[in-house]
Structures are given as C-alpha cells and as structure tokens.
Design a protein around this motif. Structure first.
Motif, PDB file in Angstrom:
ATOM      1  N   ARG A   1      -9.999 -14.952  -4.281  1.00  0.00           N
ATOM      2  CA  ARG A   1      -9.487 -14.473  -5.578  1.00  0.00           C
ATOM      3  C   ARG A   1      -9.313 -13.269  -5.673  1.00  0.00           C
ATOM      4  O   ARG A   1      -8.857 -12.535  -6.693  1.00  0.00           O
ATOM      5  CB  ARG A   1     -10.395 -15.184  -6.648  1.00  0.00           C
ATOM      6  CG  ARG A   1     -10.455 -16.610  -6.607  1.00  0.00           C
ATOM      7  CD  ARG A   1     -11.307 -17.144  -7.693  1.00  0.00           C
ATOM      8  NE  ARG A   1     -11.775 -18.578  -7.363  1.00  0.00           N
ATOM      9  CZ  ARG A   1     -12.644 -19.290  -8.096  1.00  0.00           C
ATOM     10  NH1 ARG A   1     -13.412 -18.440  -9.053  1.00  0.00           N
ATOM     11  NH2 ARG A   1     -12.918 -20.201  -7.778  1.00  0.00           N
ATOM     12  N   LEU A   2      -9.872 -12.278  -4.541  1.00  0.00           N
ATOM     13  CA  LEU A   2      -9.600 -10.877  -4.840  1.00  0.00           C
ATOM     14  C   LEU A   2      -8.024 -10.383  -4.841  1.00  0.00           C
ATOM     15  O   LEU A   2      -7.266 -11.035  -4.000  1.00  0.00           O
ATOM     16  CB  LEU A   2     -10.154 -10.045  -3.456  1.00  0.00           C
ATOM     17  CG  LEU A   2     -11.639  -9.862  -3.681  1.00  0.00           C
ATOM     18  CD1 LEU A   2     -12.315  -9.272  -2.491  1.00  0.00           C
ATOM     19  CD2 LEU A   2     -12.111  -9.078  -4.897  1.00  0.00           C
ATOM     20  N   PRO A   3      -7.643  -9.602  -5.938  1.00  0.00           N
ATOM     21  CA  PRO A   3      -6.366  -9.606  -6.131  1.00  0.00           C
ATOM     22  C   PRO A   3      -5.842  -8.486  -5.107  1.00  0.00           C
ATOM     23  O   PRO A   3      -5.552  -7.245  -5.571  1.00  0.00           O
ATOM     24  CB  PRO A   3      -5.938  -9.492  -7.701  1.00  0.00           C
ATOM     25  CG  PRO A   3      -7.387  -8.930  -8.060  1.00  0.00           C
ATOM     26  CD  PRO A   3      -8.401  -9.472  -7.347  1.00  0.00           C
ATOM     27  N   LEU A   4      -5.715  -8.811  -3.891  1.00  0.00           N
ATOM     28  CA  LEU A   4      -5.521  -7.565  -3.169  1.00  0.00           C
ATOM     29  C   LEU A   4      -4.124  -6.825  -3.217  1.00  0.00           C
ATOM     30  O   LEU A   4      -3.965  -5.779  -3.248  1.00  0.00           O
ATOM     31  CB  LEU A   4      -5.381  -8.171  -1.670  1.00  0.00           C
ATOM     32  CG  LEU A   4      -6.705  -7.945  -0.888  1.00  0.00           C
ATOM     33  CD1 LEU A   4      -6.503  -8.659   0.609  1.00  0.00           C
ATOM     34  CD2 LEU A   4      -7.160  -6.843  -0.793  1.00  0.00           C
ATOM     35  N   LEU A   5      -3.245  -7.663  -3.757  1.00  0.00           N
ATOM     36  CA  LEU A   5      -1.913  -7.143  -4.150  1.00  0.00           C
ATOM     37  C   LEU A   5      -1.976  -6.048  -4.883  1.00  0.00           C
ATOM     38  O   LEU A   5      -1.194  -4.998  -4.537  1.00  0.00           O
ATOM     39  CB  LEU A   5      -0.745  -8.250  -4.356  1.00  0.00           C
ATOM     40  CG  LEU A   5       0.386  -7.922  -4.554  1.00  0.00           C
ATOM     41  CD1 LEU A   5       1.117  -7.691  -3.195  1.00  0.00           C
ATOM     42  CD2 LEU A   5       1.433  -8.562  -5.422  1.00  0.00           C
ATOM     43  N   GLY A   6      -2.657  -5.819  -5.637  1.00  0.00           N
ATOM     44  CA  GLY A   6      -2.868  -4.801  -6.552  1.00  0.00           C
ATOM     45  C   GLY A   6      -3.043  -3.579  -6.125  1.00  0.00           C
ATOM     46  O   GLY A   6      -3.200  -2.612  -6.620  1.00  0.00           O
ATOM     47  N   LEU A   7      -3.844  -3.573  -5.101  1.00  0.00           N
ATOM     48  CA  LEU A   7      -4.338  -2.568  -4.150  1.00  0.00           C
ATOM     49  C   LEU A   7      -3.145  -1.700  -3.879  1.00  0.00           C
ATOM     50  O   LEU A   7      -3.245  -0.678  -3.203  1.00  0.00           O
ATOM     51  CB  LEU A   7      -5.556  -2.804  -3.248  1.00  0.00           C
ATOM     52  CG  LEU A   7      -6.465  -3.637  -3.803  1.00  0.00           C
ATOM     53  CD1 LEU A   7      -7.630  -3.885  -2.811  1.00  0.00           C
ATOM     54  CD2 LEU A   7      -7.217  -3.011  -5.093  1.00  0.00           C
ATOM     55  N   LEU A   8      -2.139  -2.371  -3.603  1.00  0.00           N
ATOM     56  CA  LEU A   8      -0.824  -1.732  -2.811  1.00  0.00           C
ATOM     57  C   LEU A   8      -0.570  -0.612  -3.619  1.00  0.00           C
ATOM     58  O   LEU A   8      -0.240  -0.754  -4.933  1.00  0.00           O
ATOM     59  CB  LEU A   8       0.112  -2.627  -2.689  1.00  0.00           C
ATOM     60  CG  LEU A   8      -0.465  -3.791  -1.848  1.00  0.00           C
ATOM     61  CD1 LEU A   8       1.087  -4.812  -1.608  1.00  0.00           C
ATOM     62  CD2 LEU A   8      -0.754  -3.429  -0.473  1.00  0.00           C
TER      63      LEU A   8
END
Lengths: 460, 248
Positions: A9-16
C-alpha cells in the motif's frame, strides 16, 4: 498482518518527481578529486538509467557501447567536471528532459549546508523571452523592484554580474528548436536565480525602458513570500500560493497561483478555494510553475473534478499506471466540500513545466479546463531523484507520459487553446494580456447563464 | 519442456534449476512452513501492533511505520511518516477501506478492490492455509542466488494469483511474487525475505526487500506486540470521517 500488506500500500507513485530545476551557484569543491569515487559515480548513473529508463531500446542508442566509449575517459579524469561531463553525455544522447546532475557542492549550498545564509529572498521581478529579447514580464506589487521603479516591458541587459547578450547569442546559435527552447528556459531561470536568491542579496538590474533609456537599478532582496519546503533529497524550495477575487457586478472570478507542486499545496488550496468557491469562474495560473511532485496531480485535480477520471498514463518498463483524479470531497480540516464546478481557465507559459504540463494537458483533455497563454516547456517526464556515490544529486527519467488523448507532452509542450504570447507593447502598458483573456473567458458564460436565470457553475 | 522465466533483481539472480525431479506437493510445503513459523500463533490474541522502518535507499528516504490490527471485528490501520513528506495512513474497518496522504488527500478504496483488501487483512493468510486461497500448486524448483526453493502458485478467492518460493533447506518463504493493485493500476512486486526471528511466538522475516515500480524498498521489522491496541486507535482521521459519513 503481514509485511506484504505493509508494502502493497505504499503509494510509490507519489514519490515520482518532475521538475525543470532552478539553478544556483556555489563555490567550487575544494576537496581533492577522488578518481575511484568519480568512476563509481559514473557507473552508478549509467546503471540506474540502464535499469529504469522506460525505453529498454534506449531510443536506438547502443547504451552499453556508449558507456564503454566514455568510461576510459572517466577513469583518466582529474577533475569532477570531467566525470560529470561524461554523465551529461549520457543525458544528451537520450535527448530528453528530466535528466540532471547537481554537483554535491551546489546541492549542499542549496540545502543550506554551507555557511551561506539561506533565507530565500526576492526582488519581485520575473523575466521572460519576448521576441528574442529578455524582458521584465512581471513586477510584484509592493516589491522592492516596484518601489525602485522597475516596470514590465523593460529589456534586460544585465542581472547582477550576469550579462544577457552572451547568453542570448549562445541560445540563438542552437539550430534544434527543442534545444533552443530548453536553452531559452534555462537562460531565463539563470537570470531569475541571479535576481536575488537569498534575503539581503544586493542585485543590480540593468535594463532599457520603453523609450530606450538605460536604467541601472540596485536593489536588496527582501524575504520571499511563502514557506521553505524540503522534499526527499532535493534542495529546499520556496512554496508560495496566492489567491484573489476579481469582483464585478455579476459577482466574482477567482484567481489562484502556486509556484511549485510541493506537498503544502493541498491544505493551501483548501484555504484558497474557501475564498473563491462562490465565484462563477476561476483562473488557475501556472505560469512559471516548473513542476514538482507528480503525485500531487491526483490531489490538486480533485479540487475541480468530481469523478475519478484519468489525467494521463505513466508507462515504465514494469507497468502502466493512470494518474486518477481523487475528488476533493473533504478538506484537510475534515469538512465536507464539493469539487469546484465553475468555469476553469488554466494559464500557462514557457516556464510552466513538468507536473504543470501533465496537469494542464489532462484537465483539458477531459474537458474540464480551457488553456490560455503560451506553449509550455515540453519537459514532461516522470523522474526519480537519488544520490551518486560522490554526493551529487542525480535525476533520471523512469517513465513516459501520455495525456488522455494519447499525446506525449515531452518536447512539444501544451499548446494553449488560446495562444496569447507576450508582447512588449502590452507589457509596457502594464497589462497582463493572457490573464485578462483567461479572466474574461472564466467570467463570460457564467454571466450569460446568470442572465438566463440558470445556475452559474456548469462545466465548460 | 516448458518455458522457464529468468528474473534479475537488484543484482540477485533468480534461476530455474533444471532437471525433472518430483516436486513436493504444495500442501506439504505449506504445512512445513506453517509449522516452522508457528503461523497460527496469532490465535488466542485480540490484536497486534507492528513497528518497522521503511528505507528507500536510492532515494535516501527512511521512515517509521506502524501497523495495528484487531481481529474481531476485523480492523486495521497503517501509518507511515516520511520526513519531509508527511504521514500516509490507510485503514480498513471490515467494510470500508480508506487512505489519506499528503499528495492525494483522503479517499475511499473502490468496492472493486475490497476483495483483495479483505484477504490481506486476514491474519490466517500468513499460514497460506486460509480459506481465502482456493488452490496452491508447486510449479518448479528454482534458485535465488545460492538458495534453492520450490515455487508455489496460489490462486485466491478474489481471483488474484501470487507466488511463494519455499526454501528447500528450511521451508521458510524466501521470496514472493504478486501484483499490487490500486485504482491506478497494477504493479508487479517481488519481495525477498530474510533473517527470520521469533516475534511474539511467531517467526517472521526481520528484513523484507521489495522491488516495486523500479524502486527498492527495505522493511526492517522492529517489534511485534500482542494485545496492546486500544480500540480508540481506530478512530478515523477527520477528512476520512467526512468521506465515510457521506458514503451512501
């Protein structure tokens, strides 16, 4: 409860991250060059691109061969710049935006790790290229520049110690239109960086007014508005959001501007929207907004869209993901709200880059906004930021982006529905023609709707 | 001979082991695993609290994460606080799954994804013997670096398919393969497990290294506690409460 659930569930996309990048200056690194570390840094840069660049064919380049041709030179390098030049050659061969290396000494200075005072400052001017010249395009009300008599439309000749003519000559020498446009953008950013980066900086602006008279105006940078924001390993950035109501006999048209896609934008937009929610139209001014955290597209779009539609797709080697609108039905304070339904105009210019472009293209393609101003930067690729072994900051592309209509924004930019390039004559009159056009459109139909006795606020 | 896959992850090579030796039955591998880790050790407890660190080495990011779970009624919340980014929270109350983060604000997970959410929330799944898994099949003997393992394919009630690889030497799961599903799409995910230790009577991997969307994420388990969760800890954040209240 398993570790799997935690990772899923870590919203990795947001780290882009996606940003055109402002420039700064710092003293040269006084440390002796460590050749082994330099080689390791080159290898790391090559490997990260090799593992994560979205196009596994590397745009037809012999990627391994390119490394092999550059590596011996890096191994012989006596200065860090030789190694960095080799990494930049990797970038140049791919020919896309969002590849960047920031030397560790500059990254430290930008982070405030050096002894240099790092309180952000401003003299309150913006520059843009107009008809092949650099002009003062904006003067903030109440700024030191306004108080010193600086006016829009002045042709800039020097900012601090930076002479404009040689920069312009270098930019004009570029044949490739994309390279020339990027160079123009960097030129403006360099000049803006020279115009008072820190509080207390003394800056002399040399420029010619409408009558050709040469002015040399010396100003001291005052505190920049907004808040300093730190995101991941990036240098701190000043985040600033402003909003205004343009009142008229029929009510009002709202205006909201923010300068970078950084995390405080959602609560700041909550407050801004509270003050303009009743307006029949709204102008979202993204001029000069170079981008930031791409994941914020999903949150910001939710202020204006009430359905979870896609603003575009991100395609990496492993996956394809959609930037979905997350309708803003509750504020960060826990109050129920409805996404704004009035007319929405988005205002852009050649310094609207990256996340600003992804957002603008997406909102227009889903039919939610009309775009005004000038063509955007065409620097629109999702990227990641990391550090190299020598401490340099390293940004590299990890995905491609396509707008909802399937178009790529990279290299071409977003062409507004109503192209309103800056003109010196209107600048000299103190007018903001693109804003005037956007405000007129945002208010127009709503006035007609109100006149017909219907509720204002329908989508365009 | 069927086509076999070759996966290379962060310098670790996953290679099929050739040969046609009889593969052990999936149910035997699962039974061995469940016994070795005492997977049913959660039974007899009402709640659990896990604290871990999350590291994204390439990005230089590190965060603390805490996950709490109550078994009856089934509820869970996970909080992760990335410095400079803010807190991300997600939760599930048995009916509604939600999330909130500084990039998107608050949102409710669509009903279409609730099946997988329910499965993840079931503590029995650690055993791989839960009713949520409809079938398990050993498909090959393979190798992760120097560790040989049996790859088992699981099919879940929700329709999703996952894979575990059980160590030939000790029966522990050494890696898993699955897809992380969100409204944005699916992301292939490979997790590698190491340093199994006893946490409250159940053996768990202290270190979980995940490759997801080209990023490496390392989770290091710090502590595990039973029955210290206060029901008040499941109180919804204000913005989520506003959404849940409005939900028809």
């Amino acid at each position: 409860m398993t570790s799997r659930a935690l990772i899923l569930r870590l919203p990795l996309l947001g780290l882009l991250y996606a940003c055109g990048g402002r420039t700064t200056v710092a003293a040269p690194d006084a440390r002796p060059y460590d050749a082994a570390l330099g080689l390791a840094s080159f290898d790391t840069a090559w490997s990260r691109i090799n593992a994560t660049y979205y196009d596994s064919t590397f745009r037809g380049i012999d990627w391994v061969g390119l490394r092999d041709s550059l590596r011996p030179g890096v191994a012989r390098a006596a200065q860090p710049d030789e190694m960095r030049r080799a990494i930049r050659t990797l970038f140049d061969r791919l020919g896309e935006s969002h590849f960047m290396i920031v030397p560790s000494e500059i990254a430290q200075a930008m982070r405030g790790d050096s002894t240099r005072p790092s309180e952000p400052g401003t003299i309150g001017v913006g520059f843009r290229m107009v008809d092949g010249k650099v002009m003062v395009s904006s003067v903030e009300p109440g700024s030191v520049a306004e108080q010193a008599g600086v006016r829009r439309g002045w042709i800039v000749e020097r900012v601090g110690r930076r002479e404009v003519a040689p920069l312009l000559a270098a930019q004009r020498a570029l044949d490739d239109p994309t390279a020339a446009r990027r160079a123009a953008m960097q030129l403006v950013l360099r000049l803006e960086a020279s115009a008072g980066t820190y509080l207390g900086d003394t800056v002399t602006l040399v420029a010619r007014d409408g009558g050709g008279k040469r002015h040399a105006v010396t100003m001291v940078a005052t505190e920049a508005p907004g808040q300093l924001v730190k995101y991941l390993q990036l240098p701190p950035q000043q985040f600033h959001l402003a909003h205004r109501r343009y009142a008229d006999a029929a009510g009002c048209v709202g205006w909201v501007h923010f300068n970078t896609w950084m995390l405080p934008v959602l609560p700041a937009l909550d407050r801004a929207m509270d003050s303009v929610r009743d307006c029949r139209g709204l102008v979202l001014d993204l001029r000069g907004n170079l981008g930031g955290v791409a994941g914020l597209l999903m949150g910001v779009s939710g202020f204006f869209v009430d359905t979870a539609v896609s603003l575009g797709t991100l395609t990496s080697r492993q996956t394809t993901l959609r930037y979905l609108v997350n309708p803003r039905r509750a504020t960060s304070r826990g109050e129920s709200v409805v996404p704004y339904g009035g007319r929405l105009a988005i205002l852009v210019d050649p310094l609207s880059a990256s996340a600003s472009e992804l957002f603008t293209a997406g909102m227009r393609d889903i039919g939610r906004a009309r775009v005004f101003g000038d063509t955007t930067a065409g620097e629109a690729l999702p990227a990641a930021v990391s550090r190299l072994p020598n401490g340099d900051l390293f940004m590299h592309v990890i995905a491609d982006f396509h707008a909802p209509n399937g178009a790529r924004i990279e290299a071409t930019g977003v062409v507004p529905d109503e192209v309103i390039p800056l003109r010196r004559a209107t600048l000299l009159r103190g007018e903001d023609a693109p804003l005037a056009a956007a405000l007129a459109w945002a208010g127009r139909t709503a006035v007609q709707a109100a006149a017909r006795g219907t509720s204002p606020g329908g989508q365009p | 001979m069927k086509t076999r896959s070759l996966v290379v992850l962060a310098g670790m090579s996953l290679l099929p082991v050739t040969g046609s030796a009889q593969l052990p039955a999936a149910k035997d591998l699962i039974q061995k695993w469940a016994t070795a880790v005492n997977a049913s050790g959660w039974k007899g407890h009402k709640s659990a609290r896990m604290v871990a660190t999350v590291d994204l080495p390439a990005m230089g990011m590190s965060a603390k994460t805490e996950a709490i779970q109550m078994y009856a009624p089934a509820m869970s919340i996970q909080k992760t606080d990335f410095p400079g980014m803010g807190e991300m929270r997600m939760g599930f109350d048995g009916k509604t799954a939600w999330m909130t983060n500084p990039m998107m604000g608050a949102s409710i997970v669509p009903d279409s994804l609730l099946g997988a959410q329910r499965e993840e929330a079931d503590p029995d799944n650690y055993s791989r013997m839960s009713a949520a898994i409809t079938s398990s099949e050993t498909i090959e003997k393979t190798k992760l670096n120097d560790t040989e393992c049996y790859k088992v394919k699981h099919t879940w009630k929700s329709g999703r398919v996952t894979h575990d690889c059980f160590s030939v030497a000790d029966g522990y799961i050494v890696w898993s393969q699955s897809k992380a599903t969100s409204p944005m799409g699916e992301v292939e995910m490979v997790q590698m497990f190491s340093a199994y230790k006893d946490y409250g009577g159940v053996k768990r991997a202290t270190t979980t290294s995940t490759e997801q969307a080209g990023q490496q994420i390392i989770i290091t388990l710090q502590s595990w506690e039973w029955d210290t969760v206060d029901p008040k800890e499941f109180e919804l954040p204000a913005d989520v409460k506003a959404l849940v209240t409005k939900k028809p």
